[in-house]
Design an enzyme around this catalytic site. Sequence first.
Site, PDB file in Angstrom:
ATOM      1  N   ASP A 122       0.818  -1.225   0.000  1.00  0.00           N
ATOM      2  CA  ASP A 122       0.000   0.000   0.000  1.00  0.00           C
ATOM      3  C   ASP A 122       0.852   1.276   0.000  1.00  0.00           C
ATOM      4  O   ASP A 122       0.423   2.301  -0.530  1.00  0.00           O
ATOM      5  CB  ASP A 122      -1.038  -0.009   1.114  1.00  0.00           C
ATOM      6  CG  ASP A 122      -0.398   0.056   2.476  1.00  0.00           C
ATOM      7  OD1 ASP A 122       0.196  -0.941   2.890  1.00  0.00           O
ATOM      8  OD2 ASP A 122      -0.489   1.131   3.111  1.00  0.00           O
ATOM      9  N   ASP A 147       2.790  -8.667   4.944  1.00  0.00           N
ATOM     10  CA  ASP A 147       1.959  -8.109   6.025  1.00  0.00           C
ATOM     11  C   ASP A 147       0.460  -8.349   5.782  1.00  0.00           C
ATOM     12  O   ASP A 147      -0.346  -8.234   6.708  1.00  0.00           O
ATOM     13  CB  ASP A 147       2.207  -6.599   6.164  1.00  0.00           C
ATOM     14  CG  ASP A 147       3.678  -6.249   6.309  1.00  0.00           C
ATOM     15  OD1 ASP A 147       4.455  -7.148   6.670  1.00  0.00           O
ATOM     16  OD2 ASP A 147       4.051  -5.081   6.046  1.00  0.00           O
ATOM     17  N   MET A 189       7.194 -10.131  11.960  1.00  0.00           N
ATOM     18  CA  MET A 189       7.005  -8.902  11.165  1.00  0.00           C
ATOM     19  C   MET A 189       5.524  -8.627  10.901  1.00  0.00           C
ATOM     20  O   MET A 189       4.661  -9.380  11.331  1.00  0.00           O
ATOM     21  CB  MET A 189       7.750  -9.029   9.831  1.00  0.00           C
ATOM     22  CG  MET A 189       9.215  -8.683   9.896  1.00  0.00           C
ATOM     23  SD  MET A 189       9.886  -8.696   8.209  1.00  0.00           S
ATOM     24  CE  MET A 189      11.519  -8.049   8.508  1.00  0.00           C
ATOM     25  N   GLY A 190       5.268  -7.594  10.132  1.00  0.00           N
ATOM     26  CA  GLY A 190       3.886  -7.256   9.789  1.00  0.00           C
ATOM     27  C   GLY A 190       3.633  -5.760   9.841  1.00  0.00           C
ATOM     28  O   GLY A 190       2.517  -5.313   9.629  1.00  0.00           O
ATOM     29  N   GLU A 247       5.634  -7.190  15.624  1.00  0.00           N
ATOM     30  CA  GLU A 247       6.576  -6.067  15.771  1.00  0.00           C
ATOM     31  C   GLU A 247       5.880  -4.724  15.976  1.00  0.00           C
ATOM     32  O   GLU A 247       6.497  -3.775  16.449  1.00  0.00           O
ATOM     33  CB  GLU A 247       7.492  -5.985  14.554  1.00  0.00           C
ATOM     34  CG  GLU A 247       6.762  -5.657  13.252  1.00  0.00           C
ATOM     35  CD  GLU A 247       7.697  -5.530  12.055  1.00  0.00           C
ATOM     36  OE1 GLU A 247       8.914  -5.641  12.214  1.00  0.00           O
ATOM     37  OE2 GLU A 247       7.168  -5.326  10.940  1.00  0.00           O
ATOM     38  N   GLN A 300      11.599 -14.026   7.138  1.00  0.00           N
ATOM     39  CA  GLN A 300      10.164 -14.117   6.849  1.00  0.00           C
ATOM     40  C   GLN A 300       9.839 -13.670   5.425  1.00  0.00           C
ATOM     41  O   GLN A 300       8.742 -13.873   4.936  1.00  0.00           O
ATOM     42  CB  GLN A 300       9.373 -13.252   7.842  1.00  0.00           C
ATOM     43  CG  GLN A 300       9.482 -13.770   9.256  1.00  0.00           C
ATOM     44  CD  GLN A 300       9.092 -12.733  10.292  1.00  0.00           C
ATOM     45  OE1 GLN A 300       7.973 -12.700  10.765  1.00  0.00           O
ATOM     46  NE2 GLN A 300      10.012 -11.859  10.656  1.00  0.00           N
TER      47      GLN A 300
END
Length: 394
Positions: A122, A147, A189-190, A247, A300
């Site tokens: 995005d 994500d 993560m994300g 995170e 990841q």
Amino acid sequence: MKNQKKIGILTSGGDCPGLNAIIRAVVKYANIKEWEIFGIPRGTDGFIDVARGKVQGDDLKLQPHGYDVPGVLQGLDILQFMSGSVLGSLSRGNPKDENVTKDILEGYKILELDALIAIGGDGSLDIIYDLAKKGNWNLVVIPKTIDNDVAFTERSVGFDTARNTVTQALYDLTFTAASHERIMVVQVMGRDAGHLALHSGIAGGADCILISELTPKLTEKTIEGICKYIAKLRKDRRKFALVVIAEGVQGLDNKKDPYIAETLANLITEYSHRLCLNDNVNYEDLDQVDTRATILGHLQRCGVPSSFDRILATVFGIKAVHLIEEERYNRLVIWQNGSVESKSLEQIMPMIKWCHQEQTCPSPVDPEGFMVRTALSLGIYIGESHFYPDNISS
Ligand code: F6P
């Protein structure tokens, strides 16, 4: 309607598994149509190289044999198994320098493209949309990110592979955790979204999952909650535990912490001691707990793309070519109800831009959604969220 088209393709923002599978699908299909396809290196920076004469258009042409490797593995197909991006991908943010923007637009013009396929998350979407407006580009965007937080699509390319990677890591950690009766705190993560932590936490057997949608920051209550939960596990003779933390969860000081797993592991040790000292309750030797932190990091974003990601990448790539064939431009390719669709960028950009301005995640985990309910139904500790539905199965 022009039958023969000249299209560009680029990857932008953080890489993820499945980018090359998209490129392969687009090139294969576009070649069948006898279109010309140009691979723009390093995101929109590739246009700058064209504008400054560092590369010629012909150097960028992608053909079915554009990625031959020596020996028997000929052709493009091998690409779908490789992670990363063969085109390269930069995540540099919005070009602030007017000359840079000018060169990007100039490079696009020189190549005389009929349309551009941009593969991005995005953040990239926002930047490329503005460039496309300025340069009057015909744009089609394919969503990718581990994500899974691109709005309006249920899935982005890369998420499924990352989910498998994190799930596997949790499985692997289970045995060392069990052997040493340790509490393993795993940082996932994300960015600001908890999808990766929540999904892989459930699939990988996590005992506690903290995501920012439910636990925006660590609090004393949350840490105490985790410790009491661990004591309960110990009472049931489970001496080890897996704690997943996304995170995006902030520290006690309301700040982002790049080592939040490490911080939480230390806090669990500290609070366990404190609980045992101050309470008269039997906490099952909680003050003896040994904690370790693992930050999974960029692993990841690696690995062979899962079959779902390869299928999604392929379906998205073909859809993007279809949209260009029909001259339905300025659209985001999306995955909805098990099928591929597209949505007008004009419709979706105001909401995405607003989220970026407010620094909120465009597509967070729904705190009342079925994934959170599933975690609750398994008895997973998800923090001291105010949302604990009376009927978790509804
Ligand atoms: O958006 C994908 C992502 O991997 C996030 O999960 C993570 O926060 C970020 O990118 C890391 O970015 P970088 O590769 O720039 O360190």
